[in-house]
Design a protein around this motif. Structure first.
Motif, mmCIF file in Angstrom:
data_model
loop_
_atom_site.group_PDB
_atom_site.id
_atom_site.type_symbol
_atom_site.label_atom_id
_atom_site.label_comp_id
_atom_site.label_asym_id
_atom_site.label_seq_id
_atom_site.Cartn_x
_atom_site.Cartn_y
_atom_site.Cartn_z
ATOM 1 N N PHE A 15 43.927 44.271 85.109
ATOM 2 C CA PHE A 15 42.589 44.927 84.452
ATOM 3 C C PHE A 15 42.657 46.450 84.613
ATOM 4 N N LEU A 16 42.749 46.785 85.938
ATOM 5 C CA LEU A 16 42.551 48.144 86.155
ATOM 6 C C LEU A 16 43.880 49.063 85.988
ATOM 7 N N GLY A 17 44.861 48.302 85.872
ATOM 8 C CA GLY A 17 46.024 49.185 85.582
ATOM 9 C C GLY A 17 46.756 49.413 86.975
ATOM 10 N N VAL A 18 47.985 49.794 86.886
ATOM 11 C CA VAL A 18 49.003 50.019 87.991
ATOM 12 C C VAL A 18 48.203 51.374 88.637
ATOM 13 N N ALA A 19 48.050 51.570 89.842
ATOM 14 C CA ALA A 19 47.372 52.497 90.329
ATOM 15 C C ALA A 19 46.012 53.119 89.721
ATOM 16 N N ASN A 20 45.148 51.911 89.320
ATOM 17 C CA ASN A 20 44.082 52.100 88.374
ATOM 18 C C ASN A 20 44.124 53.200 87.166
ATOM 19 N N THR A 21 45.304 53.015 86.476
ATOM 20 C CA THR A 21 45.353 53.863 85.308
ATOM 21 C C THR A 21 44.382 53.615 84.160
ATOM 22 N N ASN A 22 44.056 52.514 84.027
ATOM 23 C CA ASN A 22 43.109 52.261 82.963
ATOM 24 C C ASN A 22 41.996 52.601 83.308
ATOM 25 N N ILE A 23 41.140 52.679 84.508
ATOM 26 C CA ILE A 23 39.983 53.470 84.986
ATOM 27 C C ILE A 23 40.026 54.785 84.975
ATOM 28 N N ARG A 24 41.100 55.462 85.320
ATOM 29 C CA ARG A 24 41.355 56.742 85.090
ATOM 30 C C ARG A 24 41.144 57.460 83.433
#
Length: 72
Positions: A15-24
């Protein structure tokens, strides 16, 4: 204003992506907000209007994730 969204039954990396890329990407699209993920919780801070918009987007992404088990 501040809102929290609980990510229950969600594989965080999907959901968030690797290393939170989607949230970034979302945070970059709304620079007047602060979006932080901690564990299974997303905290959104900013003006009422911006927080409401970001919350709607996150809810739509969650619906998409629950249907397809990924966010892209």
């Amino acid at each position: 204003m501040e809102k929290h969204i609980q990510l229950d039954n969600v594989a965080l990396v999907d959901f968030l992506g690797v290393a939170n890329t989607n949230i970034r990407v979302l945070a970059d699209a709304f620079p007047a907000s602060k979006i932080v993920s901690r564990g299974h919780n997303i905290c959104i801070q900013g003006s009422t209007e911006v927080v409401d918009k970001v919350q709607k987007i996150v809810q739509a992404l969650l619906a998409h994730y629950r249907q397809h088990t990924l966010v892209r």
